[in-house]
Design an enzyme around this catalytic site. Structure first.
Site, PDB file in Angstrom:
ATOM      1  N   ARG A   1      32.581  55.334  43.242  1.00  0.00           N
ATOM      2  CA  ARG A   1      33.505  55.251  44.386  1.00  0.00           C
ATOM      3  C   ARG A   1      33.679  53.817  44.915  1.00  0.00           C
ATOM      4  O   ARG A   1      34.098  53.620  46.059  1.00  0.00           O
ATOM      5  CB  ARG A   1      33.085  56.164  45.534  1.00  0.00           C
TER       6      ARG A   1
ATOM      7  N   HIS B   1      60.810  39.885  34.186  1.00  0.00           N
ATOM      8  CA  HIS B   1      60.405  41.188  33.637  1.00  0.00           C
ATOM      9  C   HIS B   1      61.500  41.783  32.763  1.00  0.00           C
ATOM     10  O   HIS B   1      61.227  42.392  31.725  1.00  0.00           O
ATOM     11  CB  HIS B   1      60.047  42.156  34.766  1.00  0.00           C
TER      12      HIS B   1
ATOM     13  N   HIS C   1      54.737  36.132  29.009  1.00  0.00           N
ATOM     14  CA  HIS C   1      55.018  36.373  30.425  1.00  0.00           C
ATOM     15  C   HIS C   1      55.375  35.060  31.142  1.00  0.00           C
ATOM     16  O   HIS C   1      56.363  34.987  31.863  1.00  0.00           O
ATOM     17  CB  HIS C   1      53.817  37.037  31.091  1.00  0.00           C
TER      18      HIS C   1
ATOM     19  N   LYS D   1      48.292  31.043  47.077  1.00  0.00           N
ATOM     20  CA  LYS D   1      48.116  32.481  46.837  1.00  0.00           C
ATOM     21  C   LYS D   1      47.222  33.076  47.918  1.00  0.00           C
ATOM     22  O   LYS D   1      47.497  34.146  48.452  1.00  0.00           O
ATOM     23  CB  LYS D   1      47.547  32.743  45.444  1.00  0.00           C
TER      24      LYS D   1
ATOM     25  N   GLU E   1      53.312  29.506  36.183  1.00  0.00           N
ATOM     26  CA  GLU E   1      52.966  30.118  37.478  1.00  0.00           C
ATOM     27  C   GLU E   1      52.601  29.027  38.505  1.00  0.00           C
ATOM     28  O   GLU E   1      52.862  29.177  39.696  1.00  0.00           O
ATOM     29  CB  GLU E   1      51.810  31.115  37.321  1.00  0.00           C
TER      30      GLU E   1
ATOM     31  N   ARG F   1      54.170  38.893  50.589  1.00  0.00           N
ATOM     32  CA  ARG F   1      53.549  38.756  49.272  1.00  0.00           C
ATOM     33  C   ARG F   1      54.586  38.824  48.159  1.00  0.00           C
ATOM     34  O   ARG F   1      54.371  38.314  47.059  1.00  0.00           O
ATOM     35  CB  ARG F   1      52.455  39.816  49.091  1.00  0.00           C
TER      36      ARG F   1
ATOM     37  N   ASN G   1      56.748  36.897  43.619  1.00  0.00           N
ATOM     38  CA  ASN G   1      57.518  37.420  42.487  1.00  0.00           C
ATOM     39  C   ASN G   1      58.695  36.528  42.111  1.00  0.00           C
ATOM     40  O   ASN G   1      59.542  36.932  41.313  1.00  0.00           O
ATOM     41  CB  ASN G   1      58.037  38.828  42.802  1.00  0.00           C
TER      42      ASN G   1
ATOM     43  N   HIS H   1      60.309  36.622  38.735  1.00  0.00           N
ATOM     44  CA  HIS H   1      59.744  37.769  38.031  1.00  0.00           C
ATOM     45  C   HIS H   1      60.723  38.925  37.838  1.00  0.00           C
ATOM     46  O   HIS H   1      60.534  39.713  36.925  1.00  0.00           O
ATOM     47  CB  HIS H   1      58.463  38.250  38.726  1.00  0.00           C
TER      48      HIS H   1
ATOM     49  N   GLU I   1      51.286  43.751  50.099  1.00  0.00           N
ATOM     50  CA  GLU I   1      52.688  43.543  49.766  1.00  0.00           C
ATOM     51  C   GLU I   1      53.630  44.414  50.590  1.00  0.00           C
ATOM     52  O   GLU I   1      54.474  45.137  50.068  1.00  0.00           O
ATOM     53  CB  GLU I   1      52.925  43.748  48.266  1.00  0.00           C
TER      54      GLU I   1
ATOM     55  N   LYS J   1      44.678  42.683  43.314  1.00  0.00           N
ATOM     56  CA  LYS J   1      45.437  43.698  42.574  1.00  0.00           C
ATOM     57  C   LYS J   1      44.710  43.951  41.264  1.00  0.00           C
ATOM     58  O   LYS J   1      44.447  43.012  40.507  1.00  0.00           O
ATOM     59  CB  LYS J   1      46.859  43.205  42.280  1.00  0.00           C
TER      60      LYS J   1
END
Ligand SMILES: NC(=O)c1ccc[n+]([C@@H]2O[C@H](COP(=O)([O-])OP(=O)(O)OC[C@H]3O[C@@H](n4cnc5c(N)ncnc54)[C@H](O)[C@@H]3O)[C@@H](O)[C@H]2O)c1
Ligand SMILES: [Zn+2]
Length: 377
Positions: free
Chosen positions: A126, A257, A271, A232, A190, A246, A250, A253, A242, A148
């Site tokens: 947990r 993507h 990427h 960041k 990045e 946040r 992106n 992105h 987010e 994340k």
């Protein structure tokens, strides 16, 4: 470099706050950072085969020097490792190693190992604590910070996961020396993203010193990783889950993507390369909508080109990509809200904002203007 001459950043999240240490040779001194955090002097390192061959021994020795007993779990390298089968394998391996509720595990690797290990830590017994020791530039400036975690499913990337913050991040710059060039450049894209979205001085600094960063110069790398992590950390501290700001991370992105999807998430386009091309398109869109002064996209593209990154869709190897297909992928993006596409645009270098009212025709115009095919081939 001694344990005390590194750079330190705090990710301010109340009781879940943690430090990022950036410096050369941190693997050797890892034990001095980690021992005080442990409930009992033992831990398990999770890594991939490539990183294990290159760097695992140094970390094991660094921990042993502080009297910490170490086990390790070594997984196959590559994106396919962020999967349910590998998650099950990792969780049971950690239990077999006797990991208890108050123990801590260490993710030693790129974003794949960090995301998978963080998610395993989020659900094992947990929730147990974990430490990030990122070994790619992308992981040092991006994936290791912010909590994340997750895995991929056949429906898409990162669709199963949890927010679970690490207790500590150790970014050892010497580890990056073994990183393949293309991986380093992907991470550099990045780094450029942080400059474009929030720090025009940093962009200017990259224009002057980016070549030193990409050549692995320790001082230049330390500065680039520090500025990136600071940004960041502050974005995450302001909006951990987010709900708002946040999303600025992106930048590039949404286009990126779609480009990755259209090239089948293949070797054709990594990427970071997709983010580079995507940032160029986001700045085209910003200029087209009158938000950014003319020349903003050209300045970014000149820098990406100098860095050896693709800056324009026509630099992606293989047949030209089709506009309708890219638009289709963008509508599938998980950031699309009730059919409206959310874009990160800029008012100038270093001034990003969230736009959720971009007319689809403008997006199509930017893609078509980028010399892509207008019809599906
Ligand atoms: N959690 C987040 O906030 C977040 C943010 C961005 C990306 N990500 C995720 O990160 C992943 C990509 O991370 P990545 O680019 O680090 O990829 P990766 O973890 O697959 O590493 C890239 C390759 O480099 C190898 N490698 C790693 N360190 C090395 C080193 N020091 N020397 C030589 N080889 C080394 C790895 O074995 C691998 O083959 C994606 O799954 C993405 O979804 C997560
Ligand atoms: Zn990215």
């Amino acid at each position: 470099m001694s344990a005390r001459s590194d750079r330190q950043i705090q990710v301010a999240l109340g009781t879940r706050s943690y430090d990022i240490h950036i410096g050369a040779g941190l693997l050797e001194t890892a034990g001095t950072y980690i021992a005080p955090l442990l409930f009992r002097p033992r831990t398990v390192i999770v890594t991939d085969e490539t990183v294990a061959t290159l760097h695992l021994t140094r970390l094991q020795e660094g921990l042993a020097a502080a009297g910490i007993a170490v086990d390790s779990v070594i997984l196959p390298p590559g994106e396919a490792t962020k999967s349910f089968p590998q998650l099950e394998h990792l969780c049971t391996a950690l239990l077999d190693h006797g990991v208890e509720r108050q123990d801590m595990v260490i993710a030693l690797g790129g974003g794949v190992i960090g995301d998978l290990t963080g998610f395993a830590a989020a659900i094992l017994r947990r929730g147990i604590d974990f430490i990030q020791i990122p070994t790619t530039l992308l992981a040092q400036v991006d994936s290791s910070v912010g909590g994340k975690t997750g895995i991929n499913t056949r429906q898409g990337k990162n669709l199963v996961g949890a927010f679970h913050q690490p207790r500590l991040v150790l970014a050892d710059l010497s580890i990056l020396r073994t990183l393949p060039r293309r991986e380093l450049l992907g991470g550099y894209a990045e780094v450029v993203k942080y400059a474009v979205l929030g720090d025009s001085d940093f962009f200017e600094w990259l224009e002057a010193h980016g070549a030193e960063v990409r050549a692995g110069d320790s001082a230049a790398l330390a500065h680039a990783v520090e500025i990136s992590c600071r940004m960041k950390a502050s974005v995450v501290a302001a909006d951990e889950r987010e709900g708002g700001g946040r999303a600025l991370l992106n930048l590039g992105h949404t286009f990126g993507h779609a480009l990755e999807a259209a090239t089948g998430f293949s070797d054709r386009l990594s990427h970071g390369e997709a983010v580079a091309v995507g940032m160029g398109l986001a700045l085209d869109l910003s200029e087209r909508l009158g938000h950014a002064p003319p020349g903003t996209a050209a300045r970014l593209r000149a820098h990406l080109k100098a860095a050896g990154l693709p800056a324009h869709p026509d630099e992606i190897p293989g047949p030209p990509l089709a506009v309708p297909e890219l638009l289709h992928h963008m509508r599938q993006d998980k950031k699309a809200r009730q059919g409206t596409l959310v874009f990160i645009l800029v008012r100038g270098m270093g001034e990003a904002f969230i736009a959720d009212d971009v007319p689809p025709a403008e997006i199509e115009a930017v893609l078509s203007g980028a010399a892509l095919q207008d019809t599906v081939s």
